[in-house]
Write an enzyme that holds these catalytic residues in place. Structure first.
Site, PDB file in Angstrom:
ATOM      1  N   HIS A   1       0.807  -1.218   0.000  1.00  0.00           N
ATOM      2  CA  HIS A   1       0.000   0.000   0.000  1.00  0.00           C
ATOM      3  C   HIS A   1       0.842   1.271   0.000  1.00  0.00           C
ATOM      4  O   HIS A   1       0.339   2.346  -0.326  1.00  0.00           O
ATOM      5  CB  HIS A   1      -0.951   0.012   1.208  1.00  0.00           C
ATOM      6  CG  HIS A   1      -0.270   0.225   2.525  1.00  0.00           C
ATOM      7  ND1 HIS A   1       0.355  -0.799   3.221  1.00  0.00           N
ATOM      8  CD2 HIS A   1      -0.103   1.346   3.278  1.00  0.00           C
ATOM      9  CE1 HIS A   1       0.863  -0.311   4.339  1.00  0.00           C
ATOM     10  NE2 HIS A   1       0.603   0.981   4.401  1.00  0.00           N
TER      11      HIS A   1
ATOM     12  N   HIS B   1       3.493  10.214  12.255  1.00  0.00           N
ATOM     13  CA  HIS B   1       2.837   9.048  12.858  1.00  0.00           C
ATOM     14  C   HIS B   1       3.895   8.142  13.481  1.00  0.00           C
ATOM     15  O   HIS B   1       5.068   8.203  13.149  1.00  0.00           O
ATOM     16  CB  HIS B   1       1.941   8.295  11.878  1.00  0.00           C
ATOM     17  CG  HIS B   1       2.619   7.668  10.687  1.00  0.00           C
ATOM     18  ND1 HIS B   1       3.356   8.376   9.760  1.00  0.00           N
ATOM     19  CD2 HIS B   1       2.620   6.386  10.244  1.00  0.00           C
ATOM     20  CE1 HIS B   1       3.788   7.557   8.808  1.00  0.00           C
ATOM     21  NE2 HIS B   1       3.372   6.341   9.089  1.00  0.00           N
TER      22      HIS B   1
END
Length: 326
Positions: free
Chosen positions: A120, A185
């Site tokens: 992804h 993140h």
């Protein structure tokens, strides 16, 4: 001679695909809308190929052999994680070879793959920008999470070499360059040098290639459970917004980022903006627009920055009207 006609750098997140925004007020909806506007403007450019710089998440590259950069030059297939497309994708093989030859001629030594798997980290943004999945791709994996990492300067300069190689190519293609990853993140570590990981996970990061398919259902199940639990992840919107402002003012700011500083302020996942630096370097020009939304439920600060070579002043104004500045 090929021409770079645009640049898009944007965040990806597994949760974007498996739990997309249900309403215009849902978390991630403003970011997704901005990406849709970018997609429309990119399509108007009529690109013949897209070069996507993105990371791998311990699905295709392992510590048995970990290159800083790897170019897919003959076949590319997506593993189909987190709701992304699975199977072979169209590859711009002639352009890929020209890029490989061009960057090696400029002093870079990327790995080459004749059958490159991508996850992804590249496939999500490719699918979001080109849902028909019919635009030939040149996949370039940038090691962004597995120390020793290439410096931000090295990634920017590598991207610049890619841009020069595109421009020198005999292929008359119109090329869009894309950087996929970040922003702030704190995901689970994929560093075999991390003393905090379990021995089992470390062994997988080194020897896991034959076990990817075996462990993939469990890896995806954990992420789906996290999304369904409505848990939130740590992000740093202040750092994200500051980076967008700085890169709009001066794209070469991407070359001056310090890896340790980035990780301290925005998490080791923010190291993925190395892919932004590569894309911006390949573009070689100013950046025009940006948009941002902090999405803790997607465990990532979601940002996008873009610029295009307009075919007309009307197209430039239409693209600008559809995008929001950070």
């Amino acid at each position: 001679m090929a021409t770079v006609v645009g640049c898009v750098a944007l965040s990806h997140s597994p949760v974007w695909s498996i739990a997309p925004p249900a309403t215009p007020d849902s978390p991630g909806a403003r970011f997704a809308a901005a990406v849709e506007q970018v997609r429309g403007a990119a399509v108007e450019l009529r690109p013949d190929a897209v070069v996507v710089f993105g990371p791998d998440h311990a699905r295709n590259l392992f510590y048995d052999l970990m290159p800083p950069f790897c170019i897919g030059a003959e076949k590319v297939h997506s593993v189909g994680d987190y709701g992304t497309v699975s199977g072979e994708l169209p590859l711009a093989a002639g352009l890929a070879r020209a890029i490989f030859d061009g960057v090696t001629g400029q002093g870079f030594d990327p790995a080459i793959s004749l059958d490159l798997g991508i996850d992804h980290g590249l496939t999500q943004v490719y699918g979001k920008l080109f849902p028909a999945l019919d635009l030939p791709i040149v996949p370039v994996i940038v090691n962004a999470g597995c120390p020793p990492l290439p410096s931000f300067r090295r990634c920017f300069d590598f991207g610049r070499a890619v841009g020069r190689a595109i421009e020198a190519s005999a292929d008359p293609a119109r090329v869009l360059v894309v950087g996929s990853g970040g922003m702030s993140h704190w995901p689970n570590s994929i560093s075999a040098e991390d003393p905090g990981i379990t021995p089992e996970w470390r062994d997988f990061l080194i020897h896991g290639r034959p076990r990817v398919n075996e462990l993939e259902p469990a890896r995806q199940s954990k992420t789906r459970e996290l999304a369904e639990s409505e848990a939130t992840g740590q992000i740093n919107p202040g750092w994200d917004r500051s980076l967008l402002e700085r890169v709009l003012a001066d794209p070469e700011v991407m070359a001056g980022l310090d890896g340790e500083d980035v990780e301290t302020a925005a998490g080791h996942g923010a190291g993925e903006v190395r892919t932004w630096g590569a894309a911006v370097g390949a573009w070689g020009g100013p950046l025009a627009w940006a948009a941002y939304e902090p999405v803790p439920s997607w465990i990532t600060g979601m940002g996008v920055v873009a610029s295009f070579v307009p075919q007309s002043q009307d197209q430039l104004e239409a693209a600008a009207a559809g995008m929001s500045r950070a």
